[in-house]
Motif scaffolding. Structure first.
Motif, PDB file in Angstrom:
ATOM      1  N   ASP A 214       0.833  -1.201   0.000  1.00 18.71           N
ATOM      2  CA  ASP A 214       0.000   0.000   0.000  1.00 18.71           C
ATOM      3  C   ASP A 214       0.870   1.254   0.000  1.00 18.71           C
ATOM      4  O   ASP A 214       0.508   2.275  -0.600  1.00 18.71           O
ATOM      5  N   TYR A 215       2.006   1.158   0.699  1.00 18.27           N
ATOM      6  CA  TYR A 215       2.918   2.309   0.787  1.00 18.27           C
ATOM      7  C   TYR A 215       4.359   1.831   0.661  1.00 18.27           C
ATOM      8  O   TYR A 215       4.733   0.787   1.212  1.00 18.27           O
ATOM      9  N   VAL A 216       5.155   2.607  -0.050  1.00 20.36           N
ATOM     10  CA  VAL A 216       6.604   2.397  -0.126  1.00 20.36           C
ATOM     11  C   VAL A 216       7.273   3.599   0.507  1.00 20.36           C
ATOM     12  O   VAL A 216       7.015   4.746   0.117  1.00 20.36           O
ATOM     13  N   LEU A 217       8.115   3.341   1.516  1.00 17.56           N
ATOM     14  CA  LEU A 217       8.858   4.403   2.205  1.00 17.56           C
ATOM     15  C   LEU A 217      10.311   4.323   1.758  1.00 17.56           C
ATOM     16  O   LEU A 217      10.912   3.242   1.785  1.00 17.56           O
ATOM     17  N   VAL A 218      10.859   5.431   1.347  1.00 22.18           N
ATOM     18  CA  VAL A 218      12.263   5.480   0.939  1.00 22.18           C
ATOM     19  C   VAL A 218      13.066   6.184   2.021  1.00 22.18           C
ATOM     20  O   VAL A 218      12.748   7.318   2.404  1.00 22.18           O
ATOM     21  N   MET A 219      14.108   5.491   2.515  1.00 19.44           N
ATOM     22  CA  MET A 219      14.983   6.070   3.524  1.00 19.44           C
ATOM     23  C   MET A 219      16.343   6.391   2.915  1.00 19.44           C
ATOM     24  O   MET A 219      16.910   5.584   2.171  1.00 19.44           O
ATOM     25  N   VAL A 220      16.846   7.560   3.229  1.00 20.16           N
ATOM     26  CA  VAL A 220      18.173   7.985   2.813  1.00 20.16           C
ATOM     27  C   VAL A 220      18.809   8.720   3.987  1.00 20.16           C
ATOM     28  O   VAL A 220      18.199   9.641   4.546  1.00 20.16           O
ATOM     29  N   GLU A 221      20.001   8.285   4.388  1.00 19.31           N
ATOM     30  CA  GLU A 221      20.758   8.922   5.465  1.00 19.31           C
ATOM     31  C   GLU A 221      19.909   9.110   6.735  1.00 19.31           C
ATOM     32  O   GLU A 221      19.904  10.183   7.346  1.00 19.31           O
ATOM     33  N   GLY A 222      19.194   8.066   7.096  1.00 17.54           N
ATOM     34  CA  GLY A 222      18.468   8.070   8.364  1.00 17.54           C
ATOM     35  C   GLY A 222      17.174   8.842   8.382  1.00 17.54           C
ATOM     36  O   GLY A 222      16.603   9.089   9.445  1.00 17.54           O
ATOM     37  N   ARG A 223      16.673   9.207   7.199  1.00 18.70           N
ATOM     38  CA  ARG A 223      15.411   9.950   7.118  1.00 18.70           C
ATOM     39  C   ARG A 223      14.479   9.299   6.101  1.00 18.70           C
ATOM     40  O   ARG A 223      14.933   8.694   5.126  1.00 18.70           O
ATOM     41  N   ILE A 224      13.187   9.447   6.325  1.00 23.01           N
ATOM     42  CA  ILE A 224      12.205   9.068   5.310  1.00 23.01           C
ATOM     43  C   ILE A 224      12.078  10.246   4.361  1.00 23.01           C
ATOM     44  O   ILE A 224      11.594  11.317   4.738  1.00 23.01           O
ATOM     45  N   VAL A 225      12.542  10.050   3.122  1.00 18.64           N
ATOM     46  CA  VAL A 225      12.594  11.171   2.182  1.00 18.64           C
ATOM     47  C   VAL A 225      11.440  11.153   1.187  1.00 18.64           C
ATOM     48  O   VAL A 225      11.163  12.166   0.532  1.00 18.64           O
ATOM     49  N   LYS A 226      10.782  10.009   1.040  1.00 17.37           N
ATOM     50  CA  LYS A 226       9.659   9.940   0.102  1.00 17.37           C
ATOM     51  C   LYS A 226       8.739   8.780   0.477  1.00 17.37           C
ATOM     52  O   LYS A 226       9.204   7.732   0.923  1.00 17.37           O
ATOM     53  N   VAL A 227       7.438   8.997   0.277  1.00 13.62           N
ATOM     54  CA  VAL A 227       6.428   7.959   0.494  1.00 13.62           C
ATOM     55  C   VAL A 227       5.541   7.901  -0.739  1.00 13.62           C
ATOM     56  O   VAL A 227       5.089   8.937  -1.245  1.00 13.62           O
ATOM     57  N   GLY A 228       5.315   6.693  -1.257  1.00 15.20           N
ATOM     58  CA  GLY A 228       4.456   6.535  -2.422  1.00 15.20           C
ATOM     59  C   GLY A 228       3.778   5.184  -2.416  1.00 15.20           C
ATOM     60  O   GLY A 228       3.887   4.432  -1.441  1.00 15.20           O
ATOM     61  N   ASP A 229       3.081   4.850  -3.500  1.00 11.07           N
ATOM     62  CA  ASP A 229       2.452   3.537  -3.602  1.00 11.07           C
ATOM     63  C   ASP A 229       3.441   2.558  -4.240  1.00 11.07           C
ATOM     64  O   ASP A 229       4.632   2.883  -4.401  1.00 11.07           O
TER      65      ASP A 229
END
Length: 245
Positions: A214-229
């Motif tokens: 339902d959701y894809v979370l992208v992490m970069v350098e210890g942060r969630i930088v983008k959320v999408g389907d």
């Protein structure tokens, strides 16, 4: 279901996660992706209460309870791993170990002592093993002894199903798994996802082709930088992380 609020984590004085805020809902599938060293596994271990990871807070804040991890409205930030498991959390091993002399039935009976009858545990384990394509011979051996990488990952999923927790975190459940095993695991997870929250940490899109998170979370350098389907995972597969922001 599971809420992360203003969560920052350090280990040995090095900051790993930076002010993570997110809420995972019941009945949803979440995929956490990101380049190596982005903090994906650190987040999983932190959610489960690994003692090596220290939660860093702004000491100037009067309300220290404001930052932390909340499960079903309860602050579990200070709970140890077994207490979090009791509250309804499960974390699979990225590299499941073999336990010489301990069968999966014995392990599950110990974990569920006083909650499920041993006969019920055995019956459920056998049924789930059949659905996952795990042989009775493997169930009867010491846990993961002589098992392939794919078989070990299937056994992790079987244990998660029998333990029947609310929030199930799978750390690279698709690594070292062949195409057939991947299909079996994906089908099983979809079949048994009612009222569950799945959090899958993965480097690859191949399991997500089957599960359609339902959701894809992208992490970069210890942060969630983008959320999408789930289409975001496809974009990452095609373009990499460089253009994700």
């Amino acid at each position: 279901m599971l809420k992360i609020k203003n969560l920052s984590i350090s280990i040995d004085g090095k900051n790993i996660l930076n002010n993570i805020n997110f809420q995972f809902e019941k009945g949803k599938i979440y995929a956490i992706m990101g380049p190596n060293g982005s903090g994906k596994s650190t987040l999983a271990y932190t959610l489960m209460g690994h003692p090596a990871y220290e939660i860093t807070r702004n000491k100037q804040k009067k309300n220290k309870e404001a930052a932390g991890i909340f499960l079903n409205g309860q602050n579990i930030t200070e709970l140890v791993p077994n207490e979090r498991a009791e509250k309804g959390m499960f974390l699979s091993f990225q590299t499941p170990l073999a336990l010489s002399g301990v069968k999966v039935y014995q392990l599950l009976q110990l974990a569920l002592q006083g909650k499920k009858d041993p006969l019920q545990i055995r019956k459920e384990a056998q049924q789930y093993a059949k659905e996952l394509g795990i042989s009775e011979h493997l169930l009867s051996r010491p846990l993961n002894e002589g098992a392939s990488g794919g078989e070990r990952k299937k056994m992790e999923v079987l244990q998660a199903a029998v333990l029947d927790k609310d929030v199930l975190i799978f750390d690279e459940v698709d690594t070292g798994v062949d195409v057939d095993a991947l299909k079996s695991i994906s089908h099983f997870l979809k079949k048994h996802k009612k009222n569950k929250t799945y959090i899958l940490i993965t480097h690859y899109n191949r399991i997500l082709h089957h599960l359609k998170p339902d959701y894809v979370l992208v992490m970069v350098e210890g942060r969630i930088v983008k959320v999408g389907d789930h289409s975001l995972a496809q974009k990452i597969e095609e373009e990499g992380y460089e253009n994700i922001a």
